[in-house]
Design an enzyme around this catalytic site. Structure first.
Site, PDB file in Angstrom:
ATOM      1  N   HIS A  73       0.666  -1.294  -0.066  1.00 41.43           N
ATOM      2  CA  HIS A  73       0.113   0.038  -0.052  1.00 41.43           C
ATOM      3  C   HIS A  73       0.713   1.306   0.068  1.00 41.43           C
ATOM      4  CE1 HIS A  73      -3.054  -3.059   0.715  1.00 41.43           C
ATOM      5  NE2 HIS A  73      -2.102  -3.191   1.938  1.00 41.43           N
ATOM      6  N   GLU A 115      -1.462   0.954   8.080  1.00 39.27           N
ATOM      7  CA  GLU A 115      -0.723  -0.377   7.479  1.00 39.27           C
ATOM      8  C   GLU A 115       0.455   0.274   6.586  1.00 39.27           C
ATOM      9  OE1 GLU A 115      -1.230  -4.585   4.784  1.00 39.27           O
ATOM     10  OE2 GLU A 115      -2.921  -3.257   5.158  1.00 39.27           O
ATOM     11  N   HIS A 128       3.326  -6.674   4.698  1.00 44.30           N
ATOM     12  CA  HIS A 128       1.942  -6.451   4.994  1.00 44.30           C
ATOM     13  C   HIS A 128       1.588  -6.508   6.397  1.00 44.30           C
ATOM     14  CE1 HIS A 128       0.059  -5.967   0.928  1.00 44.30           C
ATOM     15  NE2 HIS A 128       1.325  -6.676   0.563  1.00 44.30           N
ATOM     16  N   GLU A 130       2.264 -11.172   6.326  1.00 44.37           N
ATOM     17  CA  GLU A 130       1.286 -10.452   7.256  1.00 44.37           C
ATOM     18  C   GLU A 130       2.070 -10.496   8.384  1.00 44.37           C
ATOM     19  OE1 GLU A 130      -1.365  -8.934   6.246  1.00 44.37           O
ATOM     20  OE2 GLU A 130      -1.788  -9.727   4.178  1.00 44.37           O
TER      21      GLU A 130
END
Length: 313
Positions: free
Chosen positions: A103, A140, A195, A277
């Site tokens: 992102h 994030e 992430h 993650e």
């Protein structure tokens, strides 16, 4: 009669000639001995890590990577930016690593652009997303960029050439298909997409996402499935050890490994690649870790150690 009084100077005992001689000798010897001791301490005369070693040389830099105010001097070796993965300086000379910080911090302001569809081989999917946040608003995108910077520092100290897919230097994105192309064209020896998850509260832990065997449209992952799994397994092991956290309690059946065929960044990759993650931002206990600069340094260390182990075979 009392001899106490400001105006009274009591008689002093006479010193013998021998005592005067000893006093002169000691006065000459003590400064020399003191100078010798100081020189010994400065040069680090003790080779066993004792008082003779300049202890401040390492503690002054501990926890400084990334300039995060949560990093505190005196951190352990696993937290310190001077700590390196196995192999030492130059171990990754000639290797190219691409880090993909999930992102872009500016995606929030470009919803139309990131919602446009791109082809990922099996179907079309949104260009990108905004990512998630902790309940307190830590994004994030901020987390992934911070870990990416720390990871880059560690890998460059190992001699690797490190490229980021984005460094908050674009208006949004890049799109997931472009992120894959950046790794492919590097060409990267390994790619890691960083992430943090946005699952329900109470769901905790990290997991590493591996590419499935996809051969459809412009996607063909068959050649990278095996090396990507090796990369993912090594990262999962080292991440758990470095951060002292457990694999996800909600996906992966306790292995910390998940295979997916719906992620464009994996489907379109032609080089070994995994996603990690690092934890669940929506769980208060995981969020406390993710928002700690000291813990993010441990996360970067664990990922780097897995990469180094993979690239060194």
């Amino acid at each position: 009669m009392s001899y106490v009084g400001p105006d009274f100077d009591p008689p002093r005992p006479r010193r013998s000639p021998l005592r005067r001689t000893l006093t002169v000798v000691l006065a000459a010897l003590v400064p020399g001995a003191l100078l010798g001791w100081l020189a010994f301490e400065t040069l680090g005369g003790a080779d066993d890590g004792g008082p003779g070693r300049a202890a401040g040389a390492t503690s002054s830099t501990a926890g400084s990577a990334g300039g995060d105010p949560d990093d505190k001097p005196g951190a352990s070796a696993s937290q310190s930016p001077t700590a390196s993965a196995p192999g030492g300086a130059g171990a990754l000379a000639g290797k190219v690593v691409v880090i993909d910080p999930g992102h872009n911090p500016a995606n929030f302001a470009h919803t139309a652009e990131i919602n446009s569809k791109v082809d990922i081989g099996t179907h079309k999917k949104e260009c990108d997303t905004t990512g998630t946040t902790t309940n307190s608003g830590y994004t994030e995108a901020a987390f992934t960029l911070d870990v990416a910077h720390r990871l880059r520092t560690l890998l460059e100290r190992q001699g690797a050439t490190v490229k980021l897919t984005q460094d908050a230097d674009g208006p949004y994105g890049p799109c997931i298909d472009e992120r894959a192309r950046i790794g492919n064209s590097a060409p990267a020896d390994a790619v890691v997409s960083v992430h943090a998850d946005g699952a329900a509260s109470g769901q905790r832990g990290f997991h590493v996402i591996l590419p499935g065997a996809v051969h459809e449209g412009g996607a063909d992952t068959r050649a990278i499935v095996a090396p990507s799994r090796e990369l993912g397994e090594l990262i999962a092991d080292d991440f758990a050890e470095s951060t002292d956290t457990s694999p996800s309690n909600y996906v992966g059946d306790g292995t910390g490994l998940v295979t997916r065929e719906d992620l464009g960044g994996l489907n379109l990759s032609t080089v070994p690649k995994v996603f990690i993650e690092c934890g669940n931002m929506r769980d208060s206990k995981d969020a406390a870790l993710l928002t700690s600069g000291a813990w993010r340094q441990k996360a970067a260390q664990g990922i780097s150690e897995g990469i180094v182990s993979f690239l060194r075979g």
